[in-house]
Design a protein around this motif. Structure first.
Motif, PDB file in Angstrom:
ATOM      1  N   GLY A  39      -2.091 -12.842  -7.600  1.00 23.76           N
ATOM      2  CA  GLY A  39      -1.568 -12.798  -6.244  1.00 23.76           C
ATOM      3  C   GLY A  39      -2.016 -11.615  -5.412  1.00 23.76           C
ATOM      4  N   ASP A  40      -2.862 -10.758  -5.948  1.00 20.68           N
ATOM      5  CA  ASP A  40      -3.311  -9.630  -5.131  1.00 20.68           C
ATOM      6  C   ASP A  40      -4.824  -9.636  -4.927  1.00 20.68           C
ATOM      7  N   GLU A  41      -5.386 -10.827  -4.922  1.00 19.37           N
ATOM      8  CA  GLU A  41      -6.830 -10.944  -4.729  1.00 19.37           C
ATOM      9  C   GLU A  41      -7.261 -10.382  -3.385  1.00 19.37           C
ATOM     10  N   GLU A  42      -6.429 -10.577  -2.357  1.00 19.99           N
ATOM     11  CA  GLU A  42      -6.790 -10.069  -1.036  1.00 19.99           C
ATOM     12  C   GLU A  42      -6.836  -8.545  -1.017  1.00 19.99           C
ATOM     13  N   VAL A  43      -5.982  -7.899  -1.812  1.00 27.16           N
ATOM     14  CA  VAL A  43      -6.021  -6.440  -1.892  1.00 27.16           C
ATOM     15  C   VAL A  43      -7.305  -6.011  -2.596  1.00 27.16           C
ATOM     16  N   ASN A  44      -7.671  -6.722  -3.652  1.00 26.55           N
ATOM     17  CA  ASN A  44      -8.918  -6.405  -4.353  1.00 26.55           C
ATOM     18  C   ASN A  44     -10.112  -6.541  -3.413  1.00 26.55           C
ATOM     19  N   MET A  45     -10.111  -7.589  -2.607  1.00 28.96           N
ATOM     20  CA  MET A  45     -11.198  -7.794  -1.647  1.00 28.96           C
ATOM     21  C   MET A  45     -11.186  -6.705  -0.564  1.00 28.96           C
ATOM     22  N   TYR A  46      -9.997  -6.310  -0.126  1.00 31.89           N
ATOM     23  CA  TYR A  46      -9.878  -5.253   0.878  1.00 31.89           C
ATOM     24  C   TYR A  46     -10.460  -3.949   0.341  1.00 31.89           C
ATOM     25  N   ILE A  47     -10.097  -3.598  -0.897  1.00 31.27           N
ATOM     26  CA  ILE A  47     -10.597  -2.360  -1.500  1.00 31.27           C
ATOM     27  C   ILE A  47     -12.104  -2.445  -1.709  1.00 31.27           C
ATOM     28  N   ALA A  48     -12.602  -3.607  -2.123  1.00 35.86           N
ATOM     29  CA  ALA A  48     -14.050  -3.776  -2.283  1.00 35.86           C
ATOM     30  C   ALA A  48     -14.765  -3.582  -0.953  1.00 35.86           C
ATOM     31  N   GLY A  49     -14.216  -4.121   0.115  1.00 37.32           N
ATOM     32  CA  GLY A  49     -14.798  -3.935   1.443  1.00 37.32           C
ATOM     33  C   GLY A  49     -14.760  -2.482   1.881  1.00 37.32           C
ATOM     34  N   LEU A  50     -13.656  -1.798   1.569  1.00 38.73           N
ATOM     35  CA  LEU A  50     -13.527  -0.382   1.906  1.00 38.73           C
ATOM     36  C   LEU A  50     -14.581   0.433   1.159  1.00 38.73           C
TER      37      LEU A  50
ATOM     38  N   THR B  15      -1.849  -8.105   3.424  1.00 39.70           N
ATOM     39  CA  THR B  15      -2.682  -7.301   2.527  1.00 39.70           C
ATOM     40  C   THR B  15      -2.278  -5.833   2.570  1.00 39.70           C
ATOM     41  N   LEU B  16      -2.071  -5.292   3.759  1.00 38.73           N
ATOM     42  CA  LEU B  16      -1.685  -3.892   3.879  1.00 38.73           C
ATOM     43  C   LEU B  16      -0.300  -3.643   3.299  1.00 38.73           C
ATOM     44  N   ASP B  17       0.607  -4.608   3.465  1.00 41.75           N
ATOM     45  CA  ASP B  17       1.935  -4.495   2.843  1.00 41.75           C
ATOM     46  C   ASP B  17       1.829  -4.451   1.322  1.00 41.75           C
ATOM     47  N   LYS B  18       1.006  -5.319   0.766  1.00 38.39           N
ATOM     48  CA  LYS B  18       0.817  -5.339  -0.691  1.00 38.39           C
ATOM     49  C   LYS B  18       0.178  -4.043  -1.179  1.00 38.39           C
ATOM     50  N   LEU B  19      -0.764  -3.541  -0.411  1.00 39.39           N
ATOM     51  CA  LEU B  19      -1.414  -2.281  -0.778  1.00 39.39           C
ATOM     52  C   LEU B  19      -0.415  -1.133  -0.763  1.00 39.39           C
ATOM     53  N   ALA B  20       0.459  -1.117   0.221  1.00 43.03           N
ATOM     54  CA  ALA B  20       1.493  -0.072   0.291  1.00 43.03           C
ATOM     55  C   ALA B  20       2.476  -0.212  -0.866  1.00 43.03           C
ATOM     56  N   ALA B  21       2.874  -1.441  -1.182  1.00 41.57           N
ATOM     57  CA  ALA B  21       3.859  -1.661  -2.249  1.00 41.57           C
ATOM     58  C   ALA B  21       3.308  -1.266  -3.616  1.00 41.57           C
ATOM     59  N   GLY B  22       2.037  -1.535  -3.863  1.00 45.48           N
ATOM     60  CA  GLY B  22       1.435  -1.198  -5.150  1.00 45.48           C
ATOM     61  C   GLY B  22       0.495  -0.016  -5.055  1.00 45.48           C
ATOM     62  N   PHE B  23       0.768   0.878  -4.127  1.00 47.88           N
ATOM     63  CA  PHE B  23      -0.155   1.965  -3.807  1.00 47.88           C
ATOM     64  C   PHE B  23      -0.548   2.785  -5.028  1.00 47.88           C
ATOM     65  N   GLU B  24       0.418   3.204  -5.814  1.00 47.57           N
ATOM     66  CA  GLU B  24       0.119   4.061  -6.960  1.00 47.57           C
ATOM     67  C   GLU B  24      -0.730   3.329  -7.992  1.00 47.57           C
ATOM     68  N   THR B  25      -0.495   2.057  -8.184  1.00 45.15           N
ATOM     69  CA  THR B  25      -1.303   1.266  -9.118  1.00 45.15           C
ATOM     70  C   THR B  25      -2.746   1.195  -8.646  1.00 45.15           C
ATOM     71  N   TYR B  26      -2.950   0.901  -7.379  1.00 41.40           N
ATOM     72  CA  TYR B  26      -4.311   0.807  -6.851  1.00 41.40           C
ATOM     73  C   TYR B  26      -5.008   2.167  -6.865  1.00 41.40           C
ATOM     74  N   ARG B  27      -4.267   3.227  -6.635  1.00 49.70           N
ATOM     75  CA  ARG B  27      -4.855   4.570  -6.698  1.00 49.70           C
ATOM     76  C   ARG B  27      -5.289   4.899  -8.122  1.00 49.70           C
ATOM     77  N   ARG B  28      -4.483   4.511  -9.106  1.00 53.75           N
ATOM     78  CA  ARG B  28      -4.867   4.743 -10.509  1.00 53.75           C
ATOM     79  C   ARG B  28      -6.127   3.967 -10.863  1.00 53.75           C
ATOM     80  N   VAL B  29      -6.254   2.765 -10.325  1.00 53.07           N
ATOM     81  CA  VAL B  29      -7.462   1.978 -10.570  1.00 53.07           C
ATOM     82  C   VAL B  29      -8.682   2.696  -9.984  1.00 53.07           C
ATOM     83  N   LEU B  30      -8.551   3.226  -8.767  1.00 48.36           N
ATOM     84  CA  LEU B  30      -9.661   3.979  -8.171  1.00 48.36           C
ATOM     85  C   LEU B  30      -9.996   5.222  -8.989  1.00 48.36           C
TER      86      LEU B  30
END
Length: 167
Positions: A9-20, A125-140
């Motif tokens: 369910g967070d494919e759009e966040v993955n795509m957003y981060i890939a684009g970034l 997408t931005l809401d999901k990124l904010a909600a899982g912010f720490e997880t996505y930061r750890r991935v980076l």
């Protein structure tokens, strides 16, 4: 990597981060957003208010959130040196920057909801990124260390020892 977070369910966040990351690699991000970036949260809010429109506000909050997300996700911060005394008295500034990034994503998402319907997906997408912010930061952070061969910055003491060893 194991993040204790299902990726459903967070494919759009993955795509957003890939684009970034793509825009960073090609130099587009800072070229397009140089006028939107600000150092302090107060300056970010002031720039957003001056923009006047929901689209302008969303762009400013999003650019500043993206900048902080990358600076503290891929790298070890924004390069500002803080003395030990100041860090002891005020706490770790990186935690505040990370919290600001998460808040900026929330505000950008709220402004995206006030824009035409085609921006609703970006708001989600931005809401999901904010909600899982720490997880996505750890991935980076994991990606920076293991796949991009980025290393942490040398401390002043390490530089001093290297200089002495080189002489």
């Amino acid at each position: 990597i194991e993040t204790d977070h299902e990726s459903d369910g967070d494919e759009e966040v993955n795509m957003y981060i890939a684009g970034l990351l793509h825009s960073l690699a090609h130099g587009e991000f800072y070229a397009e957003n140089a006028g939107r970036l600000a150092v302090s949260p107060a300056d970010v809010c002031e720039k957003a208010e001056q923009s006047g429109t929901a689209c302008g506000k969303a762009a400013i909050y999003r650019a500043n959130a993206d900048h902080r997300f990358v600076a503290f996700g891929l790298f070890s911060g924004d390069g500002v040196r803080v003395s030990r005394y100041r860090r002891a008295m005020t706490g770790d500034p990186s935690e505040a920057h990370l919290e600001h990034a998460r808040e900026f994503y929330i505000w950008a998402a709220q402004h995206c909801t006030r824009m035409p319907d085609r921006y609703k997906g970006l708001a989600v997408t931005l809401d999901k990124l904010a909600a899982g912010f720490e997880t996505y930061r750890r991935v980076l952070r994991h990606m920076a260390a293991n796949y991009m061969d980025l290393i942490s910055r040398l401390s002043p003491g390490e530089v001093w020892h290297l200089e002495r060893a080189a002489q």
